[in-house]
Design an enzyme around this catalytic site. Structure first.
Site, PDB file in Angstrom:
ATOM      1  N   ASP A  74       0.850  -1.185   0.000  1.00 34.77           N
ATOM      2  CA  ASP A  74       0.000   0.000   0.000  1.00 34.77           C
ATOM      3  C   ASP A  74       0.885   1.234   0.000  1.00 34.77           C
ATOM      4  O   ASP A  74       1.968   1.229   0.596  1.00 34.77           O
ATOM      5  CB  ASP A  74      -0.912   0.017   1.233  1.00 34.77           C
ATOM      6  CG  ASP A  74      -2.026  -1.020   1.137  1.00 34.77           C
ATOM      7  OD1 ASP A  74      -2.365  -1.423   0.015  1.00 34.77           O
ATOM      8  OD2 ASP A  74      -2.554  -1.432   2.196  1.00 34.77           O
ATOM      9  N   ASP A 107      -7.070  -1.408  -4.801  1.00 31.23           N
ATOM     10  CA  ASP A 107      -8.148  -0.980  -3.919  1.00 31.23           C
ATOM     11  C   ASP A 107      -8.998   0.104  -4.580  1.00 31.23           C
ATOM     12  O   ASP A 107     -10.232   0.110  -4.450  1.00 31.23           O
ATOM     13  CB  ASP A 107      -7.584  -0.450  -2.600  1.00 31.23           C
ATOM     14  CG  ASP A 107      -6.826  -1.502  -1.826  1.00 31.23           C
ATOM     15  OD1 ASP A 107      -7.143  -2.701  -1.989  1.00 31.23           O
ATOM     16  OD2 ASP A 107      -5.915  -1.136  -1.056  1.00 31.23           O
TER      17      ASP A 107
END
Length: 221
Positions: free
Chosen positions: A130, A146
């Protein structure tokens, strides 16, 4: 014969669009993650647009947006189930909108699943990369996969609201359904049928006079 062929052609186009969208999302997600791992310092905030958009490279053992950490195996199984379900339902899709939506969802699920399968600390337990941080919107850190999952879910809800089916047809609104029910009511059918019968010529009645004679064959004059 031409109608089934047309439906088959649309189905092939829809499946191709779904596959193309999935491949683009996976390639973009994995490519950007490779650049992040190679170039960004781990755990250090890199401002992009001030505090509105920042890069913060972290490894997430949980679900999207860093939720539910320490449950990597569970999310690996869930992601696999999502991928299988989309592949199974792909042959039912005739709508290009649904193809693109499910393609983005498939690509996002695959992007994070690849991290869980092949990144450290091990197969099925890998941590997802991330790096996108938007503190003004949410405290969690996320990635390209995402983002596509969220966009696909928003469009999913809109398609459901507007009544777009998987085959491309549109569901009837309540008003349209009432109008269709009224048009198909037995009374309406009977009145239409009576109208047709009333408009038929009397010559069809065997008792009607023919050539100036009545029904008993006597001269009407």
């Amino acid at each position: 014969m031409s109608r089934p062929a047309s439906r088959a052609k649309v189905s092939v186009r829809a499946i191709a669009a779904l596959a193309f969208a999935a491949v683009v999302v996976v390639a973009l997600d994995q490519g950007v993650k490779a650049l992040v791992v190679a170039n960004l310092p781990y755990g250090t905030v890199v401002p992009v647009l001030g505090s509105a958009l920042q890069f913060l490279y972290v490894r997430n053992p949980g679900a999207a947006f860093s939720f539910a950490v320490n449950m990597t195996w569970v999310f690996s199984i869930v992601s696999t189930a999502v991928v299988v379900a989309i592949v199974v339902f792909a042959r039912r899709i005739r709508s290009m909108w649904w193809a693109l939506v499910l393609g983005m969802l498939l690509g996002g699920a695959l992007g994070n699943l690849l991290d869980r399968l092949f990144r450290e600390p091990g197969f099925g337990r890998g941590h997802v990369v991330d790096f996108i941080s938007t503190p003004w919107m949410m405290p969690a850190i996320y990635n390209v996969a995402d983002s596509f999952i969220c966009v696909s879910m928003v469009i999913f809800v809109l398609l459901v609201i507007f009544g777009v089916n998987l085959d491309g047809s549109r569901a009837l609104s309540a008003k349209q359904q009432r109008a269709a029910d009224a048009a198909g009511a037995p009374g309406a059918d009977a009145s239409v049928a009576d109208g047709h019968r009333a408009s038929r010529p009397l010559i069809d009645d065997p008792r009607a006079p023919r050539d100036g004679r009545d029904s008993l064959g006597h001269d009407a004059t």
